[in-house]
Design a protein around this motif. Structure first.
Motif, PDB file in Angstrom:
ATOM      1  N   ARG A 121    -123.331 -53.934 -26.436  1.00  0.00           N
ATOM      2  CA  ARG A 121    -123.350 -52.614 -27.054  1.00  0.00           C
ATOM      3  C   ARG A 121    -121.995 -51.923 -26.937  1.00  0.00           C
ATOM      4  O   ARG A 121    -121.198 -52.221 -26.043  1.00  0.00           O
ATOM      5  N   TRP A 122    -121.793 -50.970 -27.866  1.00  0.00           N
ATOM      6  CA  TRP A 122    -120.621 -50.098 -27.853  1.00  0.00           C
ATOM      7  C   TRP A 122    -121.109 -48.684 -28.114  1.00  0.00           C
ATOM      8  O   TRP A 122    -122.156 -48.475 -28.736  1.00  0.00           O
ATOM      9  N   SER A 123    -120.349 -47.700 -27.664  1.00  0.00           N
ATOM     10  CA  SER A 123    -120.754 -46.312 -27.879  1.00  0.00           C
ATOM     11  C   SER A 123    -119.553 -45.436 -28.171  1.00  0.00           C
ATOM     12  O   SER A 123    -118.396 -45.804 -27.902  1.00  0.00           O
ATOM     13  N   LYS A 124    -119.848 -44.251 -28.712  1.00  0.00           N
ATOM     14  CA  LYS A 124    -118.823 -43.245 -28.990  1.00  0.00           C
ATOM     15  C   LYS A 124    -119.456 -41.865 -28.812  1.00  0.00           C
ATOM     16  O   LYS A 124    -120.538 -41.596 -29.335  1.00  0.00           O
ATOM     17  N   GLY A 125    -118.782 -41.008 -28.047  1.00  0.00           N
ATOM     18  CA  GLY A 125    -119.244 -39.642 -27.886  1.00  0.00           C
ATOM     19  C   GLY A 125    -120.353 -39.461 -26.874  1.00  0.00           C
ATOM     20  O   GLY A 125    -120.853 -38.344 -26.705  1.00  0.00           O
ATOM     21  N   GLU A 126    -120.776 -40.516 -26.198  1.00  0.00           N
ATOM     22  CA  GLU A 126    -121.802 -40.378 -25.179  1.00  0.00           C
ATOM     23  C   GLU A 126    -121.179 -39.866 -23.880  1.00  0.00           C
ATOM     24  O   GLU A 126    -119.961 -39.958 -23.691  1.00  0.00           O
ATOM     25  N   PRO A 127    -121.985 -39.268 -22.986  1.00  0.00           N
ATOM     26  CA  PRO A 127    -121.431 -38.740 -21.736  1.00  0.00           C
ATOM     27  C   PRO A 127    -120.580 -39.769 -21.004  1.00  0.00           C
ATOM     28  O   PRO A 127    -121.000 -40.905 -20.784  1.00  0.00           O
ATOM     29  N   GLY A 128    -119.344 -39.374 -20.670  1.00  0.00           N
ATOM     30  CA  GLY A 128    -118.426 -40.265 -19.973  1.00  0.00           C
ATOM     31  C   GLY A 128    -117.506 -41.054 -20.868  1.00  0.00           C
ATOM     32  O   GLY A 128    -116.533 -41.653 -20.388  1.00  0.00           O
ATOM     33  N   ASP A 129    -117.768 -41.077 -22.201  1.00  0.00           N
ATOM     34  CA  ASP A 129    -116.892 -41.810 -23.115  1.00  0.00           C
ATOM     35  C   ASP A 129    -115.595 -41.040 -23.352  1.00  0.00           C
ATOM     36  O   ASP A 129    -115.614 -39.808 -23.434  1.00  0.00           O
TER      37      ASP A 129
END
Length: 289
Positions: A121-129
């Protein structure tokens, strides 16, 4: 039997005819158009936190009258219509399952995630990103359902009968730290909501989840709003009502006052959050950690 009772009866059948589905959909659409509400500004108070599933905050929302064209369209009927639509909606395909959670104010960034079929998985804008960066997600933060890891293959094997699906949920074992108090006690509400909002569940499983929710006591329709019908559910833990905007034509939850996050947490808001999901073959440029 009135026409709305007929919709519910027809939609409750395992395989309603195409004509029955069309008639029921037309009736619901006419009532929805007649009661179309103006768009409400300011869904979300920026800064909502992801909280442990068992520690959800209280929610207070103002709603309109639950009638369209002078005749109630019940929450059950909306959910059954969504169930029929889900059965007939192509599942789609792509390399990544892309989820976007969008706040209403322009200065509040959206939260996005991309999940590949192998679980990466990858994420953007989540807490800690980092700001404006797409970053790899640690392997332990994978898709979750009722406090336990769930794969694409697991979702595809879920029961497609509403009662069998609820029985599977009741029997599922997970990490209690990642479960709500009601989930620990076997209540299916939050797990069913996860299946119809953010998880890449197959069409038949989504349909079963909509039907299971339709059979639960206390679901109400607060009326037509932008994006669908505004439904209320009792919080199984005794808090303020869960609220969803359901588009029965597209079998989608377009907005909600909570997010059942795919790692087992729950995010609550005092106003609505929009949620969109899609399959995509595109992953934005990734910042290596």
């Amino acid at each position: 039997m009135n026409d709305l009772e007929e919709i519910a009866t027809l939609l409750a059948e395992p395989e309603p005819s195409a004509g029955a589905v069309a008639r029921g959909r037309d009736r619901l659409q006419r009532r929805a158009r007649a009661g179309r509400a103006r768009r409400r500004a300011g869904w979300f108070v920026p800064g909502v936190a992801l909280v442990a599933a068992g520690a959800a905050a209280a929610v207070v929302l103002a709603t309109g009258a639950p009638t369209n064209d002078g005749v109630p369209v019940t929450g059950k009927e909306v959910l059954l219509m969504a169930a029929v639509s889900a059965e007939r909606t192509p599942q789609g395909s792509g390399t990544y399952w892309h989820v976007t959670r969008q706040w209403s104010t322009s200065d509040s960034p959206s939260m996005e995630s991309w999940t590949r079929r192998d679980g990466k998985r990858w994420s953007k804008g989540e807490p800690g990103d980092p700001a404006d960066a797409v970053v790899p997600v640690p392997a332990w933060k994978t898709l979750s359902l009722k406090g336990a890891k769930v794969s694409f293959e697991d979702l595809e094997r879920l029961p497609t009968d509403p009662e069998a699906l609820k029985a599977w949920i009741a029997e599922r074992k997970g990490n209690e730290n990642d479960m709500s108090a009601s989930e620990i006690q076997g209540d299916p509400t939050f797990t069913l909501l996860a299946l119809i909002t953010e998880l890449p569940a197959p069409a038949e499983v989504r349909s079963a989840a909509f039907r299971a929710l339709a059979a639960m006591p206390g679901v109400e329709n607060a009326g037509a709003v932008e994006g669908g019908q505004r439904l209320r559910f009792p919080d199984p833990e005794g808090g303020k009502d869960i609220e969803l905007v359901v588009d029965p034509e597209q079998a989608r939850v377009t907005r909600a006052n909570l997010i059942v996050v795919d790692n087992g947490d729950v995010a609550w808001s005092d106003k609505f959050i929009s949620v969109t999901t899609e399959w995509t073959d595109r992953l934005p440029s990734v910042q290596q950690s």
